[in-house]
Scaffold this motif. Structure first.
Motif, PDB file in Angstrom:
ATOM      1  N   SER A  30       0.832  -1.198   0.000  1.00  0.00           N
ATOM      2  CA  SER A  30       0.000   0.000   0.000  1.00  0.00           C
ATOM      3  C   SER A  30       0.870   1.253   0.000  1.00  0.00           C
ATOM      4  CB  SER A  30      -0.933   0.004   1.213  1.00  0.00           C
ATOM      5  OG  SER A  30      -0.225  -0.129   2.416  1.00  0.00           O
ATOM      6  N   ASN A  33       1.689   1.893  -3.476  1.00  0.00           N
ATOM      7  CA  ASN A  33       0.575   2.548  -4.183  1.00  0.00           C
ATOM      8  C   ASN A  33       0.580   4.047  -3.929  1.00  0.00           C
ATOM      9  OD1 ASN A  33      -0.522   0.249  -5.358  1.00  0.00           O
ATOM     10  ND2 ASN A  33      -1.709  -0.268  -3.538  1.00  0.00           N
ATOM     11  N   ILE A  34       0.843   4.424  -2.677  1.00  0.00           N
ATOM     12  CA  ILE A  34       0.863   5.845  -2.321  1.00  0.00           C
ATOM     13  C   ILE A  34       2.042   6.553  -2.991  1.00  0.00           C
ATOM     14  CG2 ILE A  34       1.173   7.452  -0.399  1.00  0.00           C
ATOM     15  CD1 ILE A  34      -0.377   5.429   1.345  1.00  0.00           C
ATOM     16  N   SER A  37       1.526   6.970  -6.711  1.00  0.00           N
ATOM     17  CA  SER A  37       0.624   8.095  -6.982  1.00  0.00           C
ATOM     18  C   SER A  37       1.311   9.425  -6.704  1.00  0.00           C
ATOM     19  CB  SER A  37      -0.635   7.976  -6.109  1.00  0.00           C
ATOM     20  OG  SER A  37      -1.331   6.795  -6.420  1.00  0.00           O
ATOM     21  N   SER A  52      -6.753   7.905 -11.146  1.00  0.00           N
ATOM     22  CA  SER A  52      -7.969   7.715 -10.351  1.00  0.00           C
ATOM     23  C   SER A  52      -9.078   7.085 -11.194  1.00  0.00           C
ATOM     24  CB  SER A  52      -8.452   9.060  -9.788  1.00  0.00           C
ATOM     25  OG  SER A  52      -7.477   9.635  -8.944  1.00  0.00           O
ATOM     26  N   TYR A  55      -8.350   3.343 -12.043  1.00  0.00           N
ATOM     27  CA  TYR A  55      -8.255   2.460 -10.876  1.00  0.00           C
ATOM     28  C   TYR A  55      -9.300   1.342 -10.890  1.00  0.00           C
ATOM     29  CZ  TYR A  55      -8.594   0.798  -6.080  1.00  0.00           C
ATOM     30  OH  TYR A  55      -8.678  -0.006  -4.976  1.00  0.00           O
ATOM     31  N   LYS A 281      -6.391   5.652  -2.612  1.00  0.00           N
ATOM     32  CA  LYS A 281      -4.968   5.359  -2.493  1.00  0.00           C
ATOM     33  C   LYS A 281      -4.556   5.313  -1.014  1.00  0.00           C
ATOM     34  CE  LYS A 281      -3.801   5.157  -6.851  1.00  0.00           C
ATOM     35  NZ  LYS A 281      -3.200   3.960  -7.471  1.00  0.00           N
TER      36      LYS A 281
END
Length: 451
Positions: A30, A33-34, A37, A52, A55, A281
């Motif tokens: 995770s 993922n952050i 982004s 977004s 997704y 996110k």
């Protein structure tokens, strides 16, 4: 068999040792993922909006391949608990092949539909172009994703959580390191922009499967991928798909929900679509961490259920629920205390930052109570009860969430969508509690099980 420790060791010790490696790997995943982004947002706000919007399709691929992997995990663990080595090998082999086919079909379909899909949510040609360029690369790796996830679930089914953790960590760390290099360029490597983010993701996934294969061949596990069992058999398929389909539908429901919420939010402002994307996110850090607990207990529940250790199944559930509550409480505190800094990681637009901060504070009201539905779904999947698990997720993402978001948005504006999240969590927790209570009541008595 080697897996007898699943029905013999102390339950808290088992849940912690099986779950912590997955919690760590989920946290890193995770975090990736952050960070991914974060770097994409540095390209432009339109690039972040594009991510977004795509997704839901990315989540669809993950949902189908992970969902079927959950079925694979539950069936293999059940056969191991029942001391049936041959059928455990058959389930592992046939499940792996079928999931590869799922990945191939999804790759072709998603690449074909992405232009029309993006056009449904935005008319901005730059956002659409960025989304198409990203997806045409990242969706090519769908078969690799299916292999990664199938091996992950097989290794988890035999209790090799550390292998899953190391494999996932290496893939995620590779993604994190490659993102800035491929997006912005470094030395002789040219700046690739959003395509660089897609390539970094794919290469990280390739590294993950390489590590699984090396371990499988160098340190054989108790379950074997056997060429003799490649052809699907009715008995195995009929066990894999009921759980796999239900789990896949459960995991794909957020994609449907996000797409529907994007339509509602786009009617107010495009910035709210960005806010929803940023929230998802951020919430992956929380819910994927909680999902690490669920992944840890799923083989434990399947094994003990197959071994007719019903009291242990119940205790495993309550132990996992307690741990999940702690994680969600920490997430709630984080969102209430630092909503603005969290949003500033993804956008510098003051309007988007303030709207996102407000959204985080409202949505976080339902975090702790969502522990019930999250843990119940994992428990039901471990028991092989796919349809009850699906019914919980339908309530959480569609049957309660969407009507609540729509009607509240008519009264409160875009903020009504954020209030819909906690309303859905509270009502779904009540439904989940009833389902798991009735499930435990139906457990047969096992006179040989120690109390």
């Amino acid at each position: 068999m080697e897996q007898t420790f699943m029905k013999e060791k102390n339950i808290l010790y088992l849940v912690l040792t099986m779950s912590l490696p997955m919690v760590i790997s989920m946290m890193v995943n995770s975090l990736y993922n952050i960070i991914d982004s974060f770097f994409v947002a540095k390209i432009s706000e339109q690039a972040m909006t594009a991510l977004s919007l795509v997704y839901p399709l990315q989540n669809l691929i993950n949902a189908v391949t992970i969902g079927f992997g959950i079925g694979l995990n539950a069936v293999v663990a059940y056969f191991l608990g029942a001391q049936d080595q041959k059928r455990a090998d058959k389930a592992a082999t046939q499940g792996l092949v079928l999931n590869m086919l799922h990945g191939l079909v999804l790759s072709i379909v998603c690449i074909a539909v992405i232009p029309a899909f993006l056009g449904f949510f935005t008319t901005d040609p730059v956002t659409i172009d960025l989304g198409i360029r990203y997806c045409r690369i990242v969706f090519l790796f769908a078969v690799v994703i299916s292999l990664d996830l199938s091996f992950e679930k097989i290794f988890q089914a035999v209790g090799k959580m550390m292998v899953s953790m190391v494999s996932m960590l290496c893939g995620c760390i590779a993604n994190i390191l490659l993102d800035p290099i491929l997006i912005f360029g470094f030395g002789p490597i040219p700046a690739m922009g959003i395509e660089g983010a897609a390539i970094a993701t794919g290469l990280g996934q390739v590294l993950t499967i390489v590590i699984y294969l090396l371990y499988y061949f160098l340190r054989p596990i108790p379950v074997h991928i056997d060429p003799r069992y490649l052809m699907p058999e009715k008995e195995i398929v009929c066990r894999l798909y009921p759980i796999g389909i239900s789990a896949s539908l459960t995991m794909s429901l957020p994609s449907v929900m996000i797409s529907c919420l994007n339509v509602i939010l786009a009617g107010f402002s495009q910035s709210y679509v960005l806010v929803l994307g940023v929230y998802y996110k951020l919430q992956t850090f929380l819910y994927l961490t909680a999902n690490g607990i669920v992944q840890g207990i799923r083989p434990l529940i399947g094994y003990n259920y197959g071994a007719k250790m019903y009291q242990r199944v119940k205790i495993i559930y309550w132990t996992a629920l307690s741990l999940t509550v702690l994680i969600m409480a920490a997430g709630t505190a984080l969102c209430l205390a630092f909503p603005v800094p969290l949003m500033e990681m993804f956008t510098s637009n003051p309007e988007s930052i303030q709207a996102g901060a407000k959204a985080l504070q409202i949505i976080s009201i339902g975090f702790v109570v969502s522990s019930v539905s999250v843990t119940v779904c994992g428990t039901l999947e471990g028991l092989g009860k796919g349809l009850p698990s699906l019914s919980v997720s339908l309530c959480r993402y569609l049957l309660i969430m969407l009507p609540a978001a729509f009607f509240l948005s008519r009264v409160l504006g875009a903020a009504g969508v954020w209030h819909g999240f906690w309303v859905a969590e509270f009502l779904t927790a009540a439904v989940s509690g009833i389902i798991i209570w009735k499930t435990f009541l139906l457990f047969p008595k096992n006179p040989s099980e120690p109390v």
